[in-house]
Design a protein around this motif. Sequence first.
Motif, mmCIF file in Angstrom:
data_model
loop_
_atom_site.group_PDB
_atom_site.id
_atom_site.type_symbol
_atom_site.label_atom_id
_atom_site.label_comp_id
_atom_site.label_asym_id
_atom_site.label_seq_id
_atom_site.Cartn_x
_atom_site.Cartn_y
_atom_site.Cartn_z
ATOM 1 N N GLU A 62 29.057 94.473 -1.797
ATOM 2 C CA GLU A 62 29.556 94.494 -0.414
ATOM 3 C C GLU A 62 30.699 95.486 -0.229
ATOM 4 O OE1 GLU A 62 30.589 90.409 0.318
ATOM 5 O OE2 GLU A 62 28.584 89.915 1.025
ATOM 6 N N ASN A 63 31.603 95.554 -1.211
ATOM 7 C CA ASN A 63 32.784 96.419 -1.100
ATOM 8 C C ASN A 63 32.640 97.749 -1.823
ATOM 9 O OD1 ASN A 63 34.225 94.428 0.396
ATOM 10 N ND2 ASN A 63 34.597 93.335 -1.517
ATOM 11 N N GLN A 64 31.495 97.941 -2.461
ATOM 12 C CA GLN A 64 31.203 99.157 -3.225
ATOM 13 C C GLN A 64 32.263 99.445 -4.290
ATOM 14 O OE1 GLN A 64 28.883 101.152 0.497
ATOM 15 N NE2 GLN A 64 29.388 102.547 -1.151
ATOM 16 N N ASN A 65 32.544 98.384 -5.071
ATOM 17 C CA ASN A 65 33.444 98.506 -6.223
ATOM 18 C C ASN A 65 32.626 98.730 -7.493
ATOM 19 O OD1 ASN A 65 35.077 96.306 -4.438
ATOM 20 N ND2 ASN A 65 36.455 97.620 -5.574
ATOM 21 N N LEU A 66 33.187 99.515 -8.398
ATOM 22 C CA LEU A 66 32.571 99.665 -9.710
ATOM 23 C C LEU A 66 32.618 98.336 -10.446
ATOM 24 C CD1 LEU A 66 34.073 103.042 -10.975
ATOM 25 C CD2 LEU A 66 31.771 102.648 -10.132
ATOM 26 N N LEU A 67 31.636 98.109 -11.311
ATOM 27 C CA LEU A 67 31.609 96.953 -12.198
ATOM 28 C C LEU A 67 31.695 97.431 -13.642
ATOM 29 C CD1 LEU A 67 28.695 94.714 -10.839
ATOM 30 C CD2 LEU A 67 31.136 94.197 -10.796
ATOM 31 N N GLU A 68 32.389 96.647 -14.438
ATOM 32 C CA GLU A 68 32.425 96.907 -15.873
ATOM 33 C C GLU A 68 31.969 95.635 -16.565
ATOM 34 O OE1 GLU A 68 35.581 99.335 -18.233
ATOM 35 O OE2 GLU A 68 36.270 97.252 -18.145
ATOM 36 N N PHE A 69 31.134 95.759 -17.587
ATOM 37 C CA PHE A 69 30.654 94.589 -18.318
ATOM 38 C C PHE A 69 30.156 95.015 -19.681
ATOM 39 C CE2 PHE A 69 27.307 96.171 -15.533
ATOM 40 C CZ PHE A 69 26.222 96.327 -16.376
ATOM 41 N N ASN A 70 29.998 94.030 -20.548
ATOM 42 C CA ASN A 70 29.376 94.272 -21.845
ATOM 43 C C ASN A 70 27.893 93.994 -21.690
ATOM 44 O OD1 ASN A 70 31.728 94.945 -23.185
ATOM 45 N ND2 ASN A 70 32.174 92.827 -23.721
ATOM 46 N N TYR A 71 27.083 94.893 -22.208
ATOM 47 C CA TYR A 71 25.634 94.739 -22.133
ATOM 48 C C TYR A 71 25.083 94.938 -23.529
ATOM 49 C CZ TYR A 71 20.928 95.039 -20.188
ATOM 50 O OH TYR A 71 19.615 94.796 -19.873
ATOM 51 N N GLU A 72 24.472 93.890 -24.051
ATOM 52 C CA GLU A 72 23.986 93.911 -25.429
ATOM 53 C C GLU A 72 25.093 94.359 -26.381
ATOM 54 O OE1 GLU A 72 20.386 96.314 -24.982
ATOM 55 O OE2 GLU A 72 19.229 94.449 -24.916
ATOM 56 N N GLY A 73 26.336 93.900 -26.087
ATOM 57 C CA GLY A 73 27.460 94.168 -26.979
ATOM 58 C C GLY A 73 28.231 95.450 -26.736
ATOM 59 N N TYR A 74 27.818 96.249 -25.777
ATOM 60 C CA TYR A 74 28.482 97.528 -25.510
ATOM 61 C C TYR A 74 28.989 97.588 -24.074
ATOM 62 C CZ TYR A 74 26.204 99.068 -29.804
ATOM 63 O OH TYR A 74 25.786 99.180 -31.104
ATOM 64 N N SER A 75 30.144 98.217 -23.881
ATOM 65 C CA SER A 75 30.752 98.332 -22.563
ATOM 66 C C SER A 75 30.010 99.340 -21.688
ATOM 67 C CB SER A 75 32.213 98.764 -22.710
ATOM 68 O OG SER A 75 32.815 98.905 -21.448
ATOM 69 N N ARG A 76 29.825 98.968 -20.418
ATOM 70 C CA ARG A 76 29.195 99.850 -19.412
ATOM 71 C C ARG A 76 30.024 99.801 -18.142
ATOM 72 N NH1 ARG A 76 23.674 100.208 -21.713
ATOM 73 N NH2 ARG A 76 24.005 99.074 -23.632
ATOM 74 N N THR A 77 30.096 100.913 -17.443
ATOM 75 C CA THR A 77 30.701 100.963 -16.116
ATOM 76 C C THR A 77 29.635 101.489 -15.173
ATOM 77 O OG1 THR A 77 32.875 101.407 -17.071
ATOM 78 C CG2 THR A 77 32.609 101.864 -14.723
ATOM 79 N N VAL A 78 29.408 100.734 -14.074
ATOM 80 C CA VAL A 78 28.288 101.065 -13.187
ATOM 81 C C VAL A 78 28.668 100.951 -11.717
ATOM 82 C CG1 VAL A 78 26.619 100.232 -14.912
ATOM 83 C CG2 VAL A 78 27.349 98.708 -13.063
ATOM 84 N N GLU A 79 27.875 101.623 -10.890
ATOM 85 C CA GLU A 79 27.936 101.509 -9.429
ATOM 86 C C GLU A 79 26.758 100.614 -9.021
ATOM 87 O OE1 GLU A 79 27.352 105.592 -8.305
ATOM 88 O OE2 GLU A 79 29.417 106.151 -8.814
ATOM 89 N N PRO A 80 27.017 99.320 -8.722
ATOM 90 C CA PRO A 80 25.907 98.412 -8.400
ATOM 91 C C PRO A 80 25.370 98.655 -6.988
ATOM 92 C CG PRO A 80 27.982 97.273 -8.133
ATOM 93 C CD PRO A 80 28.315 98.640 -8.673
ATOM 94 N N HIS A 81 24.068 98.822 -6.869
ATOM 95 C CA HIS A 81 23.447 99.071 -5.569
ATOM 96 C C HIS A 81 22.532 97.934 -5.114
ATOM 97 C CE1 HIS A 81 25.036 103.096 -6.038
ATOM 98 N NE2 HIS A 81 24.483 103.481 -4.908
ATOM 99 N N CYS A 82 21.991 97.164 -6.074
ATOM 100 C CA CYS A 82 21.021 96.126 -5.730
ATOM 101 C C CYS A 82 21.094 94.990 -6.750
ATOM 102 C CB CYS A 82 19.617 96.734 -5.726
ATOM 103 S SG CYS A 82 18.293 95.613 -5.268
ATOM 104 N N TYR A 83 20.965 93.753 -6.243
ATOM 105 C CA TYR A 83 20.968 92.562 -7.096
ATOM 106 C C TYR A 83 19.817 91.675 -6.659
ATOM 107 C CZ TYR A 83 22.617 87.924 -8.702
ATOM 108 O OH TYR A 83 22.717 86.680 -9.262
ATOM 109 N N GLY A 84 19.025 91.239 -7.633
ATOM 110 C CA GLY A 84 17.891 90.387 -7.299
ATOM 111 C C GLY A 84 17.156 89.894 -8.518
ATOM 112 N N LEU A 85 15.903 89.524 -8.305
ATOM 113 C CA LEU A 85 15.032 89.087 -9.387
ATOM 114 C C LEU A 85 14.036 90.190 -9.693
ATOM 115 C CD1 LEU A 85 14.135 85.428 -8.297
ATOM 116 C CD2 LEU A 85 15.797 86.143 -10.021
ATOM 117 N N THR A 86 13.867 90.481 -10.978
ATOM 118 C CA THR A 86 12.894 91.494 -11.376
ATOM 119 C C THR A 86 11.479 90.952 -11.183
ATOM 120 O OG1 THR A 86 12.731 90.760 -13.675
ATOM 121 C CG2 THR A 86 14.471 92.374 -13.146
#
Length: 95
Positions: free
Chosen positions: A10-34
């Motif tokens: 909603e606010n177009q903020n970057l997200l940072e998270f660990n993914y499979e043990g490694y840090s990632r920084t992303v611009e989230p555009h969509c959230y849902g079910l695959t």
Amino acid sequence: MKDQIFEAIENQNLLEFNYEGYSRTVEPHCYGLTTKGNEAIRAYQVDGYSSSGKMGWKLYDLSKADNLEILDDIFETRDDYKRGDKGMSKIFIEI
């Protein structure tokens, strides 16, 4: 995690998270079910580890993510983002 993802999109903020043990920084555009029924985000990776060594569009299965944090940095919608992501069977929120 769900509320943080909604807020970041909603606010177009970057997200940072660990993914499979490694840090990632992303611009989230969509959230849902695959199409396989997994909660996921479609995001443009801008920093952090990448097994391919490349930044860009990726689909992140949230069952493999932890330590999610909203950053203060704001991003602009990517020109090549296409609404109605075909990799999602249900979209909760998108830019």
